[in-house]
Structures are given as structure tokens and as C-alpha cells.
Design an enzyme around this catalytic site. Structure first.
Site, mmCIF file in Angstrom:
data_model
loop_
_atom_site.group_PDB
_atom_site.id
_atom_site.type_symbol
_atom_site.label_atom_id
_atom_site.label_comp_id
_atom_site.label_asym_id
_atom_site.label_seq_id
_atom_site.Cartn_x
_atom_site.Cartn_y
_atom_site.Cartn_z
ATOM 1 N N GLY A 324 0.886 -1.113 0.061
ATOM 2 C CA GLY A 324 0.075 -0.068 -0.062
ATOM 3 C C GLY A 324 0.902 0.988 0.016
ATOM 4 O O GLY A 324 1.727 1.255 0.748
ATOM 5 N N GLY A 326 -0.028 5.379 -0.281
ATOM 6 C CA GLY A 326 -0.901 6.672 -0.794
ATOM 7 C C GLY A 326 -2.506 6.338 -0.541
ATOM 8 O O GLY A 326 -3.086 7.087 -1.084
ATOM 9 N N GLY A 328 -4.352 5.278 2.302
ATOM 10 C CA GLY A 328 -5.006 5.487 3.563
ATOM 11 C C GLY A 328 -5.994 6.839 3.571
ATOM 12 O O GLY A 328 -5.474 7.653 2.860
ATOM 13 N N CYS A 331 -3.583 9.622 4.210
ATOM 14 C CA CYS A 331 -2.615 9.806 3.532
ATOM 15 C C CYS A 331 -2.665 10.682 2.226
ATOM 16 O O CYS A 331 -3.731 10.381 1.554
ATOM 17 C CB CYS A 331 -2.133 8.118 2.992
ATOM 18 N N GLY A 415 2.516 10.562 8.510
ATOM 19 C CA GLY A 415 3.361 11.475 7.620
ATOM 20 C C GLY A 415 2.685 13.005 7.932
ATOM 21 O O GLY A 415 3.168 13.810 7.228
ATOM 22 N N ARG A 429 10.395 7.442 8.753
ATOM 23 C CA ARG A 429 9.598 6.685 7.898
ATOM 24 C C ARG A 429 9.333 7.208 6.472
ATOM 25 O O ARG A 429 9.094 6.803 5.345
ATOM 26 C CB ARG A 429 8.054 6.810 8.367
#
Length: 514
Positions: A324, A326, A328, A331, A415, A429
Site C-alpha cells: 500500500g 498513498g 490510507g 494519507c 506523515g 518513515r
């Protein structure tokens, strides 16, 4: 009979739907909402469906569900609940190595019914502190020790009976004046079994039963309310020593080797190399390091979305792959970085490649409904990792708050700038720890209260079983073999088909899932 109707036998069955290979042969990237699975033949009940599936090469789960290593999703409470329900939780690493290792230790030491990290106060705390704890945690039966910490000498307990009839002016009253004293308490010795402790609690008719060692130091507590909830968990994920399974996330930098050492000392069963783009020299080097130092430790690599990315990590020796990029709900990697892949296509392409090497795939992100879980599993994923779907449950970290009368909990992407500012692990990350200007690849938000995992996960399990029943697959292994043989048929959905498949044509409605 109408002239367009034909009378005859039913030996002829037209070709219908697309195989997975045909569905993904076209270059379009597909998400879970872009297709449906055509129904099959039912000759079994839904509760007969076996959801056992491989998490890694050596770990198998009875429920194919994983909680994501996010600081608003998984700490020890979530990991314990997920393991009891047959899944597993991955403790996030946006914290100090010591804190993370201690969270793993809590999971590994968990004994059903025994609360080993209760809220504890000292005699010098006030009635106001108890009332504040009641608002925050929802209960008021609090043990009192000399230092206000576990492992200290038990001196009393404060329950609602002690403070219910006190007036507001008594809020500054010290607990040593309000508490039930030690000599009036019923306690049980350390080493007592859960059944024995439950018997003592029932006979005493008390609300709480402190467990003390031979020095009269508090080591655990049992609550009467938990007695009602105590039940067998036949699906519980356990290791060979009958301890709950627990995973933890780590980064791929040099200082993560210290974190790794602490986690292995805590008894962690698997580590997840947490990176938004796993196909890097840093991750490959870390896989080699772990496999050399801890050859029995299961390592999950990722995240990846292509077979080419997967190849490098499989060659390095991973035991499972996380898929996976991008997709979420929090995200924005695809939007900001122009990099990623729709999740349906990602899962199918990587799983189809990785299965040739015996490497299970974890579908990570984009799961909004139980139907999405079924679709991910039908595309070759062995397990499904969830973030937003489990956020705002009782067991998720953080406190509830109200907005416009709705009970919410905070949920944020790792992020997001919020997460990056909390700890550098989140920056690593996304390869941005050395950047002067931080580029956010996630957002912060809130999610509506979903209640306890102990109610929500059984709903997910039942939904997956019913989905498999409609498909005609009696187990997840049968589901995947049907897909790879071409027996399982799919169909693309237009936008209007997606509208038709949802609630429509109503003036108003209430959507209750369970």
C-alpha cells in the site's frame, strides 16, 4: 410461452464475469470500489467459514486482521484486544524505544482478567484527582499505594462509595482521609489463578480485588465489571508459551538497532519495517542485519506496490510484505509525491508475484468497510491491516472529546506534521528527518466513536464469513485458490453502479452496522 423464451435443458451456462487476471490485465489502476465479486454456490453456513491465514512464513492467525502501527491506533490496549480476537496489533514507534518495548512487555505479560497497569494514586492525591480520573477513564475504583505507582505498598482503595456523597468543597480533601483503609480490604496473593481470584471477589461482594505480593505491594487488580466480560477467547493469537502474539514497528536507520534489541528482549514476535517506500538500500540492509542477528525473528518488509519492489525485499529475506502506498484515509502521498498505486491493483500484482516464493502479503490501507476486507483477501492478500477502521475504538490511544454532540477521538497519519513534530521516527518513515522543510504526506483529523474492539471485530469477522459464504468459499485458502484458478469472477463497476450499490432514493436513513 413467449416466443423469445427457449424450452430446453440447462446444460448451457454462458461465460460471465472476469477472472482476476483479466480484470487487472488492462492498465487502469483499480481500487476496492471499482469492482465487485460475482456470487457463487452456497452449501455451508457462514460460521463454518475458516478465516485462518498466514501472517508471515511462520506465524498464522485465526482472524486475518491487523491493527496499524500508528500512534493514534496501536499501543498495548489495542494489541491485547486484537490478539484476543485472533488478530495481532503492531505497536507504533513514534515514541522512545523504552516506551515501545514496555508496551510490548505489557502485551506479552497479559493474563486475561488481571489488570497489571491500572490507574493508581497516592494518599496525598485529592478527591478532585479521583473525579478527574473518573471523567478520563470512566471508572472510580482506584487503588492507593504509598508512592502512587504499581509495585508500591498498598495502603487503601477509593471507590464511588467513598466519594459519591462528598460535596464540591471536599475536592481538595486528601485521599488518606477519604479512602477505604488497607485493613478493611479483601486482597488476594500474587500467583492466584483467575478462577480463584474470581471466587474471592464473588464471596467478598466487593467491586475490586487487589493482588499483592508477600511484601504487600500491589502487582495487579481484578474488577467485578470485568468478571461479567471474562470469557474464553478460542481464537486468541498465542505463541508456544501461551503468551499473546505482538508485533512492533521499527525504522531502517542505525539507531533503530538499539530499538530492535529492546524489543527482542521484551519478547516481540515480529517486527515491521515501517517505511512509506520500502524498496530502499536502508531497508535491505536492515533486513540483512536482523536476519543475521535474530534469525528466528519474523520480519515484515514494505511498503511496496509493485512486483519489482517486492523482488528486492524477498531476495533480502523478508517473511511477509506490506502492500500500500498513498491509499490510507489520512494519507496524501499520491497527491503530494505523485507516487503510489490504487490499492486493488497493488494487492493483486504484489500477491500474485510474492506467492511464488511463499511470502504472504498484508493489504495495508484503503479499508473503509468489511466489504473492502473481503475484496482484499479475494485479490490474494493473506491479512488486512487497518488504521481508520480501528481508530476511535475504546482501545485506541487518546482521549474522547465532543464536537457538535458527537463523541470523537483524534486520528492522524504518520506523515502528518503533527506526528512528525512528536518524534523523529515518523520523519524517518518518510525519509525526511534531515530536511529543513518538512513536506507532509498525511493529515490530522478525528473519527467517530466505534465502541470496543470486543464488539467491533466480531462484526468484521461475521461480515468476512458472510462474504465468503456468498462467494462460495469455505475458507480463505479456498477463496485464494478460486481466484488464481479463474473460478472466482469479478466485474468492473461504473460510477452509477457504485451509486446504485450504496444507499439511495431515501429522504433520510440511519446506518447501524452492528
Amino acid at each position: 410461452m413467449a416466443d423469445y423464451l427457449i424450452s430446453g435443458g440447462t446444460g448451457y451456462i454462458p461465460d460471465d464475469g472476469l477472472s482476476a487476471q483479466q480484470l487487472f490485465a488492462v492498465g487502469d489502476g483499480l481500487t476496492y470500489n471499482d469492482f465487485l465479486i460475482l456470487p457463487g454456490f452456497i452449501d455451508f453456513t457462514s460460521d463454518e467459514v475458516d478465516l485462518t491465514s498466514a501472517l508471515t512464513k511462520k506465524i498464522t492467525l485465526k482472524t486475518p486482521l491487523i491493527s496499524s502501527p500508528m500512534d493514534t491506533v496501536t499501543e498495548s490496549s489495542m494489541a491485547i484486544a486484537m490478539a484476543l480476537m485472533g488478530g495481532i496489533g503492531i505497536i507504533h514507534h513514534n515514541c522512545t524505544p523504552e516506551f515501545q518495548a514496555n508496551e510490548v512487555r505489557k502485551v506479552k505479560r497479559f493474563e486475561q482478567g488481571f489488570i497489571t497497569d491500572p490507574v493508581v494514586l497516592s494518599p496525598h492525591h485529592t478527591v478532585g484527582d479521583v473525579l478527574e480520573a473518573k471523567v478520563r477513564h470512566g471508572f472510580s475504583g482506584i487503588p492507593i499505594t504509598e508512592t502512587g505507582k504499581m509495585g508500591s505498598k498498598l495502603v487503601g482503595i477509593v471507590t464511588s462509595r467513598d466519594i459519591d456523597f462528598l460535596s464540591e468543597k471536599d475536592n481538595n480533601k486528601y485521599l488518606e482521609e477519604a479512602m477505604t483503609k488497607r485493613e478493611d480490604l479483601v486482597v488476594a496473593p500474587a500467583g492466584v489463578t483467575l478462577k480463584e481470584a474470581n471466587d474471592i471477589l464473588q464471596r467478598s461482594k466487593k467491586g475490586k480485588l487487589p493482588i499483592v505480593n508477600d511484601k504487600d505491594e500491589l502487582v495487579a487488580i481484578i474488577a467485578r465489571t470485568d468478571l461479567k466480560k471474562n470469557r474464553d477467547y478460542p481464537l486468541a493469537s498465542k505463541d508456544s508459551r501461551k503468551q499473546l502474539l505482538c508485533g512492533a514497528a521499527i525504522g531502517t536507520r542505525e539507531d533503530d538497532k538499539y530499538r530492535l534489541d529492546l524489543l527482542t528482549q521484551s519478547g516481540v514476535d515480529m517486527v515491521v519495517l515501517d517505511s512509506s517506500q520500502g524498496n530502499s538500500v536502508y531497508q535491505i540492509n536492515m533486513i540483512h542485519y536482523i536476519k543475521q542477528k535474530y534469525p528466528e525473528l519474523q520480519v515484515v518488509g514494505g511498503n511496496v506496490v509493485t512486483a519489482a519492489q517486492a523482488k528486492n525485499l524477498i531476495d533480502a529475506g523478508v517473511d511477509a510484505l506490506r502492500v500500500g502506498m498513498g491509499c490510507g484515509s489520512i494519507c496524501i502521498t499520491q497527491e503530494v509525491m505523485a507516487c503510489g498505486r490504487p490499492q486493488g491493483t497493488s494487492v493483486y500484482k504484489v500477491a500474485e508475484y510474492a506467492r511464488r516464493f511463499g511470502v504472504p502479503v498484508i493489504a495495508d490501507g484503503g479499508i473503509q468497510t468489511v466489504g473492502h476486507v473481503v475484496k482484499a483477501l479475494s485479490l490474494g492478500a493473506s491479512t488486512v491491516m487497518m488504521g481508520s477502521l480501528l481508530a476511535a475504538t475504546t482501545e485506541a490511544p487518546g482521549e474522547y472529546f465532543f464536537s457538535d454532540g458527537v463523541r470523537l477521538k483524534k486520528y492522524r497519519g504518520m506523515g502528518s506534521l503533527d506526528a512528525m513534530e512528536k518524534n523523529t521516527s515518523s520523519q524517518k518513515r518518510y525519509f525526511s528527518e534531515g530536511d529543513k522543510v518538512k513536506v507532509a504526506q498525511g493529515v490530522s483529523g478525528s473519527v467517530q466513536d466505534k465502541g470496543s474492539i470486543h464488539k467491533f471485530v466480531p462484526y468484521l469477522i461475521a461480515g468476512i464469513q458472510h462474504g465468503c459464504q456468498d462467494i462460495g468459499a469455505k475458507s480463505l485458502s479456498v477463496l485464494r485458490s478460486m481466484m488464481y484458478s479463474g473460478e472466482l469472477k469479478f466485474e468492473k463497476r461504473t460510477m452509477s453502479a457504485q451509486v446504485e450499490g450504496g444507499v439511495h432514493g431515501l429522504h433520510s436513513f440511519e446506518k447501524r452496522l452492528y
